[in-house]
Design a protein around this motif. Sequence first.
Motif, PDB file in Angstrom:
ATOM      1  N   PHE A 515      72.594  28.467  13.043  1.00  0.00           N
ATOM      2  CA  PHE A 515      71.193  28.353  13.455  1.00  0.00           C
ATOM      3  C   PHE A 515      71.001  29.251  14.680  1.00  0.00           C
ATOM      4  CE2 PHE A 515      72.901  25.706  16.704  1.00  0.00           C
ATOM      5  CZ  PHE A 515      71.944  25.580  17.709  1.00  0.00           C
ATOM      6  N   GLY A 516      69.949  30.000  14.681  1.00  0.00           N
ATOM      7  CA  GLY A 516      69.671  30.857  15.825  1.00  0.00           C
ATOM      8  C   GLY A 516      70.714  31.944  16.014  1.00  0.00           C
ATOM      9  N   ASN A 517      70.767  32.459  17.230  1.00  0.00           N
ATOM     10  CA  ASN A 517      71.715  33.504  17.586  1.00  0.00           C
ATOM     11  C   ASN A 517      72.111  33.321  19.037  1.00  0.00           C
ATOM     12  OD1 ASN A 517      69.945  35.404  19.387  1.00  0.00           O
ATOM     13  ND2 ASN A 517      68.686  34.863  17.613  1.00  0.00           N
ATOM     14  N   SER A 518      73.180  33.973  19.435  1.00  0.00           N
ATOM     15  CA  SER A 518      73.730  33.774  20.789  1.00  0.00           C
ATOM     16  C   SER A 518      72.732  34.137  21.877  1.00  0.00           C
ATOM     17  CB  SER A 518      75.008  34.612  20.953  1.00  0.00           C
ATOM     18  OG  SER A 518      76.003  34.167  20.060  1.00  0.00           O
ATOM     19  N   SER A 519      71.981  35.235  21.702  1.00  0.00           N
ATOM     20  CA  SER A 519      71.035  35.656  22.737  1.00  0.00           C
ATOM     21  C   SER A 519      69.967  34.598  22.978  1.00  0.00           C
ATOM     22  CB  SER A 519      70.369  36.977  22.338  1.00  0.00           C
ATOM     23  OG  SER A 519      71.300  38.034  22.327  1.00  0.00           O
ATOM     24  N   THR A 520      69.435  34.049  21.891  1.00  0.00           N
ATOM     25  CA  THR A 520      68.392  33.032  22.026  1.00  0.00           C
ATOM     26  C   THR A 520      68.945  31.767  22.663  1.00  0.00           C
ATOM     27  OG1 THR A 520      67.203  33.896  20.110  1.00  0.00           O
ATOM     28  CG2 THR A 520      66.706  31.642  20.771  1.00  0.00           C
TER      29      THR A 520
END
Length: 567
Positions: A515-520
């Motif tokens: 879910f999502g990404n590391s930056s977010t």
Amino acid sequence: MMTKQPETANSLARQQALNSLPPLLAMQAGSLTYKSNGHLLIVGPEDLARLTADQLEDLSSITLLIQGDVTNQDDEHLEKALAAAPEAKLIYAPLASLQGWLGAFELQIQDTEKQENYNPAKALIGQEHYDIVLDLTGQQLISSELSPPGYFAIDAQSSQLQEVIEEISGLRGEFEKPSYIEVNHAICAHADRGKTGCTRCLDVCPADAIISHNQTPTHDFIIQVQDALCHGAGSCTTACPTGALSFTSPQPTNRLTQVRQLIQAYRDAGGERPAVLIHGEEAAPQLDDLPGFVLPLALEEAAGVGSEIWFSLLCAGATYVAIQTSNDTPASLAQLLSKETRLAGQLLTTLGHPSERISLVDANTLNQELVQLDEHLAPWHNQPATDPFEWAGKRGTLNAALERLYEQAEAVEEPQKLASGSPFGQVHLEADACTLCMSCVALCPTGALRGGDETAPRLAFLEADCVQCGLCEASCPEKVISLEARFIAAPGIRMEERTLKEEEPFHCISCGKAFGNSSTINSIMKKLENHSYFQGEAAKRLQMCEDCRVRDSYRELAADPEAQLRL
């Protein structure tokens, strides 16, 4: 060398082509009814207002709003003027505002003692609005280039005053007009979520019929066409880069079919080197005065079709497209056409075509300019038509036409810089600072910016669909997006999606779901690091998917019932 066919043969082919075309359906999808009870407001100096009012007949009432000094101090003139129109109602007060249209003009005047404005209509004529306005001030109180129906601004000494008087005398009853323009808000680039983007239609409407409407309770702004003010000039449809504004009838796809049929019918009748002249109905040239190879296309106003039709005409085999302006063309329309044809010329040059293939021409020197264009563009005579393409919306149709024209010539390889605000260009992204929050994707009206999914977080861009509206730049919370107005001819660059940033998906620390990404996630953790709900072990919830975050919260409440009191 190719021998030119005699112009008489081209003229005959043109006549056959024009005769063979079925009428273009112009049945409007909707209409508007004006209702006038015949209450007239005249604004101006008292002598002019009274003398003019005395000539009017068949009206329910006449109100004179006296503005300015009398124009003639001669005793005989004043005596005659002050005796005229004895039944008229008089207002001696400063004008505050005047707006509206036939049957619905709202007047506000100043009460200098109370220091406030008010509407005198109800007290004087028994209704909230005046139906007709005659402006004799010489100042054009309603300043739009195309005046509202029912509003007449004219010099009292004008030779046309008698015509206006006769027209006003007939303005009682119900009058119907078409609703010309419709708005597709789904692809409008004007505004979204409190951010303002494109304002092109607002900038070019000569009737001031387009407004940015604040919807309540959401407070989102949308483009709205006030049908009562709209004259159907079509400049908004030409200026709109996405096709969000279009004529209700004829539909754009029908217009495209019509112009293609015109050229094909001309060729089938033996005509050579066809050129198309687009002109307004009121400035129609005499057919016999035009060179035989010129096919006229009459519109309400010359700005009624835009670049997607112009370029499609070239693809259909036209040597050139000329758009006629005259002394009577509203200034805003003339400026729009100048800007749009200049941009079209830049695109043509980049595609390897002469910029003059889309040109403005002046009605005063029309034939001379048409012949000069024909001679200058001789190498493009009888350019074969490309395979016809289906209407794919304004932008899709334009892209298809540009691709066909690219195939016909030696294009410039390097991107060509365009003026800021041009509806072509690319998005620049500071990838290292981008958190892939997708705010830009959510607001992009054309889908030029697009995201991946939870298993493949990415931000991609399709330059062919970008209209440089600026909503992405305005909405980016990290301020890492900027725009560059440019045009690149090669479809392989312009019409192929490219990735601006991508990351590996972030996996829930509890269940492992992507879910999502590391930056977010890192950005959210930083912004909420001082939030009371995410302290200690609870901070780990920010690294959990939505399901695990809820379960973890309930486990805490079950283990510590007093925690419920702290929510």
